[in-house]
Design a protein around this motif. Structure first.
Motif, PDB file in Angstrom:
ATOM      1  N   ILE A   1      45.495  38.521  37.062  1.00 44.59           N
ATOM      2  CA  ILE A   1      44.499  39.327  37.766  1.00 44.59           C
ATOM      3  C   ILE A   1      43.345  39.740  36.844  1.00 44.59           C
ATOM      4  CG2 ILE A   1      46.065  40.130  39.569  1.00 44.59           C
ATOM      5  CD1 ILE A   1      46.422  42.730  38.117  1.00 44.59           C
TER       6      ILE A   1
ATOM      7  N   PRO B   1      41.547  45.975  31.833  1.00 46.51           N
ATOM      8  CA  PRO B   1      40.772  46.826  32.740  1.00 46.51           C
ATOM      9  C   PRO B   1      41.470  48.133  33.112  1.00 46.51           C
ATOM     10  CG  PRO B   1      41.777  45.022  33.967  1.00 46.51           C
ATOM     11  CD  PRO B   1      42.137  44.812  32.523  1.00 46.51           C
ATOM     12  N   PHE B   2      42.783  48.219  32.830  1.00 42.71           N
ATOM     13  CA  PHE B   2      43.544  49.372  33.320  1.00 42.71           C
ATOM     14  C   PHE B   2      43.832  50.379  32.213  1.00 42.71           C
ATOM     15  CE2 PHE B   2      44.991  45.654  35.880  1.00 42.71           C
ATOM     16  CZ  PHE B   2      44.362  46.016  37.058  1.00 42.71           C
TER      17      PHE B   2
ATOM     18  N   GLN C   1      38.448  36.821  43.188  1.00 44.13           N
ATOM     19  CA  GLN C   1      37.418  37.700  42.628  1.00 44.13           C
ATOM     20  C   GLN C   1      36.030  37.073  42.736  1.00 44.13           C
ATOM     21  OE1 GLN C   1      38.606  38.820  38.623  1.00 44.13           O
ATOM     22  NE2 GLN C   1      40.619  39.500  39.323  1.00 44.13           N
TER      23      GLN C   1
ATOM     24  N   GLY D   1      36.180  42.488  46.631  1.00 44.26           N
ATOM     25  CA  GLY D   1      36.414  43.787  45.992  1.00 44.26           C
ATOM     26  C   GLY D   1      35.574  44.870  46.658  1.00 44.26           C
ATOM     27  N   LYS D   2      34.328  44.517  46.953  1.00 40.71           N
ATOM     28  CA  LYS D   2      33.443  45.464  47.629  1.00 40.71           C
ATOM     29  C   LYS D   2      33.925  45.719  49.062  1.00 40.71           C
ATOM     30  CE  LYS D   2      28.519  45.972  48.629  1.00 40.71           C
ATOM     31  NZ  LYS D   2      27.191  45.364  48.396  1.00 40.71           N
TER      32      LYS D   2
ATOM     33  N   ASN E   1      33.534  46.860  32.369  1.00 36.86           N
ATOM     34  CA  ASN E   1      34.121  46.236  33.566  1.00 36.86           C
ATOM     35  C   ASN E   1      33.027  46.097  34.629  1.00 36.86           C
ATOM     36  OD1 ASN E   1      35.602  45.390  35.758  1.00 36.86           O
ATOM     37  ND2 ASN E   1      37.328  46.754  35.353  1.00 36.86           N
ATOM     38  N   ALA E   2      32.198  45.050  34.448  1.00 35.37           N
ATOM     39  CA  ALA E   2      31.004  44.887  35.282  1.00 35.37           C
ATOM     40  C   ALA E   2      31.346  44.756  36.764  1.00 35.37           C
ATOM     41  CB  ALA E   2      30.218  43.665  34.812  1.00 35.37           C
TER      42      ALA E   2
HETATM   43  C1  COA Z   1      37.187  44.943  40.124  1.00 33.28           C
HETATM   44  C2  COA Z   1      37.420  43.942  41.251  1.00 33.28           C
HETATM   45  C3  COA Z   1      38.416  44.521  42.269  1.00 33.28           C
HETATM   46  C4  COA Z   1      36.046  43.696  41.949  1.00 33.28           C
HETATM   47  O1  COA Z   1      36.194  42.769  42.971  1.00 33.28           O
HETATM   48  P1  COA Z   1      35.304  41.440  43.075  1.00 33.28           P
HETATM   49  O2  COA Z   1      35.685  40.780  44.337  1.00 33.28           O
HETATM   50  O3  COA Z   1      35.427  40.675  41.832  1.00 33.28           O
HETATM   51  O4  COA Z   1      33.831  42.052  43.172  1.00 33.28           O
HETATM   52  P2  COA Z   1      32.739  41.665  44.293  1.00 33.28           P
HETATM   53  O5  COA Z   1      32.563  40.182  44.334  1.00 33.28           O
HETATM   54  O6  COA Z   1      33.083  42.347  45.564  1.00 33.28           O
HETATM   55  O7  COA Z   1      31.425  42.323  43.664  1.00 33.28           O
HETATM   56  C5  COA Z   1      31.130  43.694  43.873  1.00 33.28           C
HETATM   57  C6  COA Z   1      29.792  44.009  43.256  1.00 33.28           C
HETATM   58  O8  COA Z   1      29.861  43.923  41.838  1.00 33.28           O
HETATM   59  C7  COA Z   1      28.964  42.916  41.358  1.00 33.28           C
HETATM   60  N1  COA Z   1      29.680  42.153  40.344  1.00 33.28           N
HETATM   61  C8  COA Z   1      30.855  41.518  40.477  1.00 33.28           C
HETATM   62  N2  COA Z   1      31.204  40.925  39.321  1.00 33.28           N
HETATM   63  C9  COA Z   1      30.211  41.182  38.457  1.00 33.28           C
HETATM   64  C10 COA Z   1      29.972  40.844  37.108  1.00 33.28           C
HETATM   65  N3  COA Z   1      30.885  40.119  36.422  1.00 33.28           N
HETATM   66  N4  COA Z   1      28.849  41.279  36.506  1.00 33.28           N
HETATM   67  C11 COA Z   1      27.952  42.032  37.187  1.00 33.28           C
HETATM   68  N5  COA Z   1      28.131  42.403  38.487  1.00 33.28           N
HETATM   69  C12 COA Z   1      29.232  41.979  39.103  1.00 33.28           C
HETATM   70  C13 COA Z   1      28.633  42.052  42.556  1.00 33.28           C
HETATM   71  O9  COA Z   1      27.376  41.440  42.433  1.00 33.28           O
HETATM   72  C14 COA Z   1      28.704  43.049  43.687  1.00 33.28           C
HETATM   73  O10 COA Z   1      27.524  43.831  43.783  1.00 33.28           O
HETATM   74  P3  COA Z   1      26.410  43.506  44.919  1.00 33.28           P
HETATM   75  O11 COA Z   1      27.109  43.570  46.231  1.00 33.28           O
HETATM   76  O12 COA Z   1      25.421  44.610  44.734  1.00 33.28           O
HETATM   77  O13 COA Z   1      25.873  42.143  44.601  1.00 33.28           O
HETATM   78  C15 COA Z   1      37.961  42.573  40.717  1.00 33.28           C
HETATM   79  O14 COA Z   1      36.968  41.951  39.926  1.00 33.28           O
HETATM   80  C16 COA Z   1      39.240  42.724  39.908  1.00 33.28           C
HETATM   81  O15 COA Z   1      40.317  42.770  40.482  1.00 33.28           O
HETATM   82  N6  COA Z   1      39.140  42.755  38.566  1.00 33.28           N
HETATM   83  C17 COA Z   1      40.322  42.838  37.687  1.00 33.28           C
HETATM   84  C18 COA Z   1      41.063  44.161  37.839  1.00 33.28           C
HETATM   85  C19 COA Z   1      40.135  45.339  37.689  1.00 33.28           C
HETATM   86  O16 COA Z   1      39.233  45.338  36.859  1.00 33.28           O
HETATM   87  N7  COA Z   1      40.402  46.379  38.499  1.00 33.28           N
HETATM   88  C20 COA Z   1      39.614  47.609  38.459  1.00 33.28           C
HETATM   89  C21 COA Z   1      40.046  48.481  37.333  1.00 33.28           C
HETATM   90  S1  COA Z   1      38.948  49.885  37.189  1.00 33.28           S
END
Ligand code: COA
Length: 220
Positions: free
Chosen positions: A39, A46-47, A119, A124-125, A152-153
């Motif tokens: 993940i 990230p956690f 992802q 995620g959004k 964690n972008a």
């Molecule tokens: C965090 C997480 C849930 C986000 O879900 P995701 O499906 O990857 O993110 P999305 O595709 O929905 O993107 C959401 C927004 O972030 C932006 N974004 C996503 N990845 C990005 C990156 N690497 N750099 C910059 N922006 C980013 C997207 O552009 C979007 O913004 P917008 O709608 O304004 O364009 C997922 O990446 C994840 O599970 N990561 C690993 C575990 C984790 O980090 N959990 C959170 C701990 S705090």
């Protein structure tokens, strides 16, 4: 058939793209398989609690113990809705909603992850929007908080794109080393500006008291 004793199992939040529900043990087995596939990049953490660093089978057993503990310890004054996220019936990740003293405070926190193949596609959004709909529309929350490490972008991007504002920094241990955590806050007013009308909540009425809420659905 509805669960006769634990109505949380019948709570559903649905968007056009996904469904969030309280997972059964069978769902948790399938969710664990998603975690097994990865993940996040193992080079980063990230956690706050580095649970994904645990080797098998401790990690899987630890996950089950965490999920079961959240079920067993649920109280109206202190609850964690550990939701599972499904796309086309397939588990893809987790979206948690948690609160202490929600009845008087109306403040929630969230936490989430997705399997790596899912992802970066907007899910995620979408799942955060879904759980915020449960919090603000369903439960009458006034404020939602989240936090993510400074690098964690994807998590920060999710929060900011949904209207959260930065709310300070905290120095915490990350894999044993001090690092910066960014706090973010979404007010009810900011949520209302982006409120979606294509998210549905089912089965909430029967478990409102479990969330620490008396009164009618949607009452602030
Ligand atoms: C965090 C997480 C849930 C986000 O879900 P995701 O499906 O990857 O993110 P999305 O595709 O929905 O993107 C959401 C927004 O972030 C932006 N974004 C996503 N990845 C990005 C990156 N690497 N750099 C910059 N922006 C980013 C997207 O552009 C979007 O913004 P917008 O709608 O304004 O364009 C997922 O990446 C994840 O599970 N990561 C690993 C575990 C984790 O980090 N959990 C959170 C701990 S705090």
């Amino acid at each position: 058939m509805p669960h006769p004793y634990w109505p949380l199992f019948d709570l559903r939040v649905r968007t056009p793209r996904l469904e969030i529900r309280y997972p059964t043990d069978d769902d948790l087995c399938r969710l664990t398989a998603v975690i097994d596939e990865g993940i996040h990049d193992p080079d980063t953490m990230p956690f706050l609690i580095p649970w994904t660093d645990e080797p098998p089978p401790q990690r899987q057993r630890g996950s089950f113990q965490w999920w079961w503990s959240k079920r067993a310890q649920w109280r109206p004054e202190d609850w964690t809705f550990a939701g599972a996220v499904f796309v086309d019936g397939e588990p893809v990740g987790a979206q948690d909603l948690l609160a202490k003293n929600f009845g008087p405070l109306r403040t929630v926190r969230t936490g989430s992850w997705l399997g790596r193949p899912w992802q970066g596609r907007g899910l995620g959004k979408e799942m955060r929007a879904a759980i915020l709909h449960l919090a603000f529309e369903g439960l009458g929350a006034t404020e939602a908080n989240s936090e993510a490490f400074h690098d964690n972008a994807a998590s920060l991007g999710t929060s900011r794109s949904l209207g959260y504002e930065d709310n300070g920094l905290e120095t915490v241990l990350r894999r044993g080393t001090p690092d910066r955590m960014v706090r973010l806050r979404l007010t009810r007013a900011d949520w209302l500006r982006r409120r979606r009308d294509d998210i549905a909540i089912d089965g909430l009425e029967a478990c409102r008291d479990q969330f620490g809420l008396p009164g009618a659905l949607g009452e602030p």
